[in-house]
Design a protein around this motif. Structure first.
Motif, PDB file in Angstrom:
ATOM      1  N   ARG A 114      10.123  -3.598  -5.757  1.00 23.98           N
ATOM      2  CA  ARG A 114       8.762  -3.269  -4.894  1.00 23.98           C
ATOM      3  C   ARG A 114       7.972  -2.221  -5.518  1.00 23.98           C
ATOM      4  NH1 ARG A 114      13.580  -2.347  -1.810  1.00 23.98           N
ATOM      5  NH2 ARG A 114      13.111  -0.183  -1.684  1.00 23.98           N
ATOM      6  N   ILE A 115       6.640  -2.404  -5.660  1.00 25.23           N
ATOM      7  CA  ILE A 115       5.786  -1.793  -6.408  1.00 25.23           C
ATOM      8  C   ILE A 115       4.527  -1.279  -5.692  1.00 25.23           C
ATOM      9  CG2 ILE A 115       4.040  -1.784  -8.367  1.00 25.23           C
ATOM     10  CD1 ILE A 115       5.464  -4.178  -9.464  1.00 25.23           C
TER      11      ILE A 115
ATOM     12  N   ALA B 250       3.991 -11.272  -3.864  1.00 25.57           N
ATOM     13  CA  ALA B 250       3.345 -11.292  -2.553  1.00 25.57           C
ATOM     14  C   ALA B 250       3.074  -9.714  -2.229  1.00 25.57           C
ATOM     15  CB  ALA B 250       4.282 -11.845  -1.315  1.00 25.57           C
ATOM     16  N   ALA B 251       2.267  -9.318  -1.417  1.00 30.53           N
ATOM     17  CA  ALA B 251       1.533  -7.910  -0.924  1.00 30.53           C
ATOM     18  C   ALA B 251       1.698  -7.753   0.537  1.00 30.53           C
ATOM     19  CB  ALA B 251       0.197  -7.741  -1.672  1.00 30.53           C
ATOM     20  N   MET B 252       2.099  -6.559   0.941  1.00 33.45           N
ATOM     21  CA  MET B 252       2.068  -6.485   1.885  1.00 33.45           C
ATOM     22  C   MET B 252       1.280  -5.369   2.305  1.00 33.45           C
ATOM     23  SD  MET B 252       3.465  -6.922   5.148  1.00 33.45           S
ATOM     24  CE  MET B 252       5.356  -7.343   5.080  1.00 33.45           C
ATOM     25  N   VAL B 253      -0.007  -5.875   3.432  1.00 40.57           N
ATOM     26  CA  VAL B 253      -1.119  -4.878   3.590  1.00 40.57           C
ATOM     27  C   VAL B 253      -1.386  -4.687   5.033  1.00 40.57           C
ATOM     28  CG1 VAL B 253      -2.229  -5.419   1.505  1.00 40.57           C
ATOM     29  CG2 VAL B 253      -2.674  -6.987   3.199  1.00 40.57           C
TER      30      VAL B 253
ATOM     31  N   THR C 254       3.122   0.922   5.804  1.00 44.49           N
ATOM     32  CA  THR C 254       3.108  -0.633   5.038  1.00 44.49           C
ATOM     33  C   THR C 254       4.681  -0.855   4.355  1.00 44.49           C
ATOM     34  OG1 THR C 254       0.927   0.075   4.637  1.00 44.49           O
ATOM     35  CG2 THR C 254       1.750  -2.070   3.474  1.00 44.49           C
ATOM     36  N   GLU C 255       5.233   0.272   3.889  1.00 41.89           N
ATOM     37  CA  GLU C 255       6.489   0.080   3.106  1.00 41.89           C
ATOM     38  C   GLU C 255       7.530  -0.368   4.323  1.00 41.89           C
ATOM     39  OE1 GLU C 255       9.435   1.533  -0.105  1.00 41.89           O
ATOM     40  OE2 GLU C 255       8.481   2.943   1.221  1.00 41.89           O
TER      41      GLU C 255
ATOM     42  N   LEU D 196       1.042  -1.262  -0.106  1.00 42.21           N
ATOM     43  CA  LEU D 196      -0.043   0.128   0.010  1.00 42.21           C
ATOM     44  C   LEU D 196       0.927   1.133  -0.014  1.00 42.21           C
ATOM     45  CD1 LEU D 196      -2.694   1.276   0.171  1.00 42.21           C
ATOM     46  CD2 LEU D 196      -2.646   0.913   2.693  1.00 42.21           C
ATOM     47  N   GLY D 197       1.003   2.066  -0.998  1.00 47.93           N
ATOM     48  CA  GLY D 197       1.851   2.874  -1.266  1.00 47.93           C
ATOM     49  C   GLY D 197       1.278   4.530  -1.166  1.00 47.93           C
ATOM     50  N   PRO D 198       1.883   5.616  -1.535  1.00 51.38           N
ATOM     51  CA  PRO D 198       3.218   5.520  -2.283  1.00 51.38           C
ATOM     52  C   PRO D 198       4.209   5.109  -1.369  1.00 51.38           C
ATOM     53  CG  PRO D 198       2.648   7.571  -1.690  1.00 51.38           C
ATOM     54  CD  PRO D 198       1.401   6.615  -1.267  1.00 51.38           C
ATOM     55  N   GLU D 199       5.726   5.577  -1.607  1.00 54.67           N
ATOM     56  CA  GLU D 199       6.793   5.159  -0.700  1.00 54.67           C
ATOM     57  C   GLU D 199       6.527   5.950   0.396  1.00 54.67           C
ATOM     58  OE1 GLU D 199      10.040   5.919  -3.325  1.00 54.67           O
ATOM     59  OE2 GLU D 199       9.837   4.271  -4.509  1.00 54.67           O
TER      60      GLU D 199
END
Length: 319
Positions: free
Chosen positions: A33-34, A53-56, A18-19, A11-14
């Motif tokens: 990393r997108i 994979a996604a980090m949320v 979440t990052e 979940l962005g942006p940078e």
């Protein structure tokens, strides 16, 4: 995936929390990393094979479950939680240079951040209107765009440090200084993370029918097997009023006999139960397991029953 490098989305942006959670994953610093604009978009990239994979975010110590994640992971093609991360949360109020707190009429941030700074806002900028943002970082970066329709943003300190056009008006504005958000790394169904001894299992259980005792019947599957629940939340399925599913975190791994037996019981009651994963706890807290719910106790009990059945079969053959 066309590239051999691991690809993560978040979940962005940078600069989002979440990052920060993603960077706790070994090798994430060297991975692709997108950023994604929302939870649904991040999970869809995984489902479509655009990311490994996604980090949320899934839970906050102040606001509870993150409904966007709970709903998105409970529907659609199946996904698996393979890891969790905990991130302490702190907030700052930022604006463009020259803007004073007394000038602020509109503030943008993510809904969970706004909820966690509610008391500070009421005490210091009670006149401010809340403008929802897709994330704390997106709200802060949006201030730098021409025609920004709000005066300030609430974000992580890291965002303010990385954006030279932002000025910090107030620090540590969260109402709870001990706030923590829990994040989960979600992938397509594949290899199950190995049992660590300090694990968590997440499932989604639709309520089969709305009747007295229906929820108790679900909870009994865990209670009678000595499985502790660390989180249980109800969410509407969206089908019709009064139709819910329960999102549950249970202490233990599906490889633990007590957990496996509880999941089997859930499936008998609610065949649409969805297994979302067993993975190591970020806090490495080992559950207390009563002797009668240990793997050895389950194995002994099954062996006892098998002995009865074998003995009965032999008696029938000799009769």
């Amino acid at each position: 995936m066309s590239s051999s490098a691991t690809t993560y989305t978040f979940l962005g942006p940078e600069g989002t929390f979440t990052e920060a959670a993603l960077m706790q994953v070994p090798g994430a610093a060297d991975a692709i990393r997108i950023p994604a604009t929302n939870v649904n978009s991040a999970l869809e990239k995984v489902r479509q094979g655009e990311a490994d994979a996604a980090m949320v975010p899934i839970e906050n110590s102040v606001e509870g479950g993150v409904t966007a994640t709970l709903d998105a992971i409970a529907t659609g093609s199946e996904l698996r939680i393979i890891r969790e991360a905990l991130v302490p949360i702190s907030f700052v109020l930022v604006a463009r240079p020259g803007v004073k707190i007394s000038d602020i009429r509109r503030v943008s941030t993510h809904g969970h951040a706004w909820a966690q700074c509610r008391l500070w806002v009421e005490d210091n900028i009670p006149q401010a209107e809340y403008i929802p943002g897709s994330s704390t970082a997106a709200a802060a970066v949006g201030l730098l765009e021409d025609g920004a329709h709000y005066d300030a943003a609430i974000c992580a300190p890291l965002v303010a440090q990385e954006q030279p056009g932002l000025h910090v008006l107030a620090e540590n504005i969260g109402d709870n200084p001990g706030a923590v958000t829990r994040f989960v790394l979600v992938s397509r169904p594949d290899v199950l993370p190995e049992r660590t001894g300090a694990d968590k299992t997440t499932v989604v259980v639709p309520l089969p029918e709305d009747r007295p005792g229906a929820l108790m019947e679900i909870l009994d599957q865990f209670a009678t097997r000595g499985v502790n629940l660390s989180r249980i939340e109800s969410r509407p399925t969206g089908q019709y009023l009064g139709h819910y599913f329960f999102s549950i975190d249970a202490d233990g791994h599906v490889a633990d006999a007590r957990v496996a037996d509880a999941l089997a019981g859930l499936h008998r009651i609610s065949p649409a139960t969805r297994f979302l994963g067993s993975y190591g706890r970020a806090d490495e807290q080992v559950p207390v397991v009563a002797p009668h719910t240990s793997d050895a106790a389950f194995a002994s009990a099954h062996a006892w029953v098998e002995g009865i059945l074998s003995g009965t079969a032999r008696a029938a053959q000799t009769a």
